[in-house]
Design a protein around this motif. Structure first.
Motif, PDB file in Angstrom:
ATOM      1  N   ASP A   1       0.841  -1.205   0.000  1.00 56.78           N
ATOM      2  CA  ASP A   1       0.000   0.000   0.000  1.00 56.78           C
ATOM      3  C   ASP A   1       0.873   1.251   0.000  1.00 56.78           C
ATOM      4  O   ASP A   1       2.072   1.202   0.262  1.00 56.78           O
TER       5      ASP A   1
ATOM      6  N   VAL B   1       0.122   5.973   0.056  1.00 56.68           N
ATOM      7  CA  VAL B   1      -0.870   7.050   0.092  1.00 56.68           C
ATOM      8  C   VAL B   1      -0.401   8.158  -0.835  1.00 56.68           C
ATOM      9  O   VAL B   1       0.791   8.269  -1.143  1.00 56.68           O
TER      10      VAL B   1
ATOM     11  N   LEU C   1      -5.897   5.758   0.236  1.00 60.54           N
ATOM     12  CA  LEU C   1      -5.014   4.607   0.378  1.00 60.54           C
ATOM     13  C   LEU C   1      -4.795   3.993  -0.997  1.00 60.54           C
ATOM     14  O   LEU C   1      -5.753   3.574  -1.659  1.00 60.54           O
TER      15      LEU C   1
ATOM     16  N   ARG D   1       3.912   0.671   2.319  1.00 59.49           N
ATOM     17  CA  ARG D   1       3.167   0.222   3.494  1.00 59.49           C
ATOM     18  C   ARG D   1       2.849  -1.269   3.361  1.00 59.49           C
ATOM     19  O   ARG D   1       2.201  -1.675   2.397  1.00 59.49           O
TER      20      ARG D   1
ATOM     21  N   ALA E   1       3.157  -4.656   9.159  1.00 58.49           N
ATOM     22  CA  ALA E   1       2.583  -3.307   9.252  1.00 58.49           C
ATOM     23  C   ALA E   1       2.674  -2.786  10.688  1.00 58.49           C
ATOM     24  O   ALA E   1       2.995  -1.614  10.921  1.00 58.49           O
ATOM     25  N   LYS E   2       2.408  -3.644  11.649  1.00 60.37           N
ATOM     26  CA  LYS E   2       2.499  -3.241  13.054  1.00 60.37           C
ATOM     27  C   LYS E   2       3.928  -2.877  13.423  1.00 60.37           C
ATOM     28  O   LYS E   2       4.175  -1.897  14.118  1.00 60.37           O
TER      29      LYS E   2
ATOM     30  N   ALA F   1       4.678   0.655  12.078  1.00 62.04           N
ATOM     31  CA  ALA F   1       3.589   1.626  12.262  1.00 62.04           C
ATOM     32  C   ALA F   1       4.101   3.047  12.455  1.00 62.04           C
ATOM     33  O   ALA F   1       3.505   4.017  11.966  1.00 62.04           O
TER      34      ALA F   1
ATOM     35  N   PRO G   1       2.623   6.716   9.464  1.00 61.80           N
ATOM     36  CA  PRO G   1       1.470   7.184  10.241  1.00 61.80           C
ATOM     37  C   PRO G   1       0.192   7.161   9.414  1.00 61.80           C
ATOM     38  O   PRO G   1       0.207   7.389   8.202  1.00 61.80           O
ATOM     39  N   THR G   2      -0.920   6.873  10.055  1.00 61.45           N
ATOM     40  CA  THR G   2      -2.209   6.857   9.384  1.00 61.45           C
ATOM     41  C   THR G   2      -2.755   8.276   9.281  1.00 61.45           C
ATOM     42  O   THR G   2      -2.917   8.950  10.293  1.00 61.45           O
TER      43      THR G   2
ATOM     44  N   LEU H   1      -8.129   9.207   6.216  1.00 61.45           N
ATOM     45  CA  LEU H   1      -7.743   8.313   5.129  1.00 61.45           C
ATOM     46  C   LEU H   1      -8.985   7.607   4.590  1.00 61.45           C
ATOM     47  O   LEU H   1      -9.829   7.140   5.341  1.00 61.45           O
TER      48      LEU H   1
ATOM     49  N   THR I   1     -10.495   4.935   1.159  1.00 62.40           N
ATOM     50  CA  THR I   1     -10.115   3.998   0.108  1.00 62.40           C
ATOM     51  C   THR I   1     -10.958   4.249  -1.136  1.00 62.40           C
ATOM     52  O   THR I   1     -11.888   5.069  -1.135  1.00 62.40           O
TER      53      THR I   1
END
Length: 361
Positions: free
Chosen positions: A143, A145, A264, A303, A310-311, A314, A318-319, A323, A325
């Motif tokens: 992924d 952004v 995303l 990502r 992903a964890k 993290a 940052p999210t 965000l 989809t």
């Protein structure tokens, strides 16, 4: 509007992904991830060899941005038992162009695109299996952004989408008729306006203003657009987060802003049908979805789609506060028809009226 088209960018310095190679060995126990797909092949875009050793060569055809990441992944895969003796021919270019080339018969064992419609084209023509996305990652390799890349120090004080249509702000983004990145960028801006409470008509008007008044160059691919920007043209570049991270690592004098509202980016990967080396191609897909493979993706600025990796990363990714989809916009089928249909798409019409070259999508 000037709309030069350039070949792909010199992509970035290698990021030491081979440090993972020793961790990869066991990754050859390749669980059933995988999609299956076609027999076609590459397209306009640079080609390079991959891996080490001898007996099997896989043709990898992909969109331009992750060329470096795939170099690291194929090298690491070659160090596993499943990848022993496997080499890769690699072709990278604008996502839509690559998809159309494979659809026209260019050989490919593994295809990796920027947008799902570029994969769907091959599914519809029997080149990629209908169940290509029947795996835990839903067929997505990684992924990203949409971000705003600016000059070091952010001299134009860009903070969000409204700044991009101010007088005197020069924006660079690729051409949506060829580039998946461009489509993600446009949909990010459109969706951001909806998130701010604007109507669909107002959101489209924002995009029209952006494309016709502030965008000065529309290259054929994200990599070419990044080259245009790092060569000194423009105040803001709309791009993948991964591209911005790579440019910073390469020492380019840029920084990037993750806007509050952004989309995303989910990028599909599959193997093709009716090729001679499906076992090895599926093994490569399984590897890139493994712990080791997803760690390489993360190290390359993408990502991860594997939750455990992903964890782990993290804090690096940052999210964004708002965000969304592609589903927020009705999914790719609706978005492609509404915005990018070659005859009736609203974005296609905006581009044509502005004199921007468009091609069949």
């Amino acid at each position: 509007m000037r709309t030069p088209f350039r070949a792909g960018r010199r992509l970035f310095t290698r990021a030491g992904a081979l440090a993972l190679v020793t961790a990869v060995g066991a990754g050859a126990a390749l669980a059933g991830c995988g999609g299956s797909s076609d027999t076609s092949g590459g397209s306009s875009g640079s080609s390079s060899g991959g891996s080490s050793g001898g007996g099997t060569q896989l043709a990898l055809v992909g969109y331009s941005t992750p060329k470096k990441a795939y170099g690291a992944l194929t090298d690491a895969f070659a160090q596993t038992s499943a990848g022993e003796g496997v080499t890769f021919s690699q072709s990278f270019g604008a996502s839509g162009s690559q998809s159309r080339a494979v659809d026209s018969g260019q050989p490919a064992d593994v295809v990796a695109f920027s947008t799902t419609p570029d994969m769907t084209r091959l599914v519809d023509d029997g080149i990629v299996a209908k169940a290509w996305d029947a795996n835990p990652a839903k067929g997505m390799s990684s992924d990203s952004v949409v971000v705003m890349v600016v000059r070091k120090g952010n001299p134009k004080h860009i903070t969000g989408w409204s700044d991009l249509i101010k007088s005197g702000i020069d924006v660079i983004t690729p051409n949506p008729s060829t580039s998946g990145s461009a489509r993600w960028n446009i949909l990010a801006g459109y969706g951001a306006m909806l998130k701010e409470g604007k109507t669909p008509a107002e959101a489209l008007d924002y995009v029209k203003t952006l494309l016709t008044k502030n965008v000065s160059v529309q290259d054929s691919s994200a990599s070419a657009a990044l080259q245009t920007f790092t060569s000194g043209k423009g105040d803001v570049l709309l791009d993948y987060e991964s591209d911005a991270i790579a440019a910073e690592k390469a020492g380019d004098s840029i920084q990037y802003i993750i806007p509050k509202q952004t989309i995303l980016i989910q990028t599909p990967i599959a193997v093709t049908e009716k090729r001679s080396h499906q076992t090895q191609a599926k093994a490569f897909l399984a590897f890139q979805w493994s712990q080791a493979g997803q760690t390489i993706w993360a190290q390359q600025g993408y990502r991860p789609v594997l939750p455990s990796v992903a964890k782990q990363f993290a804090s690096k990714f940052p999210t964004p506060a708002d965000l969304f989809t592609i589903d927020f916009l009705g999914g790719w089928t609706k978005a492609k028809t509404e915005f990018f249909d070659p005859a009736s798409g609203s974005i296609t019409k905006i581009e044509q009226a502005a004199g921007v070259p468009t091609a069949s999508s």
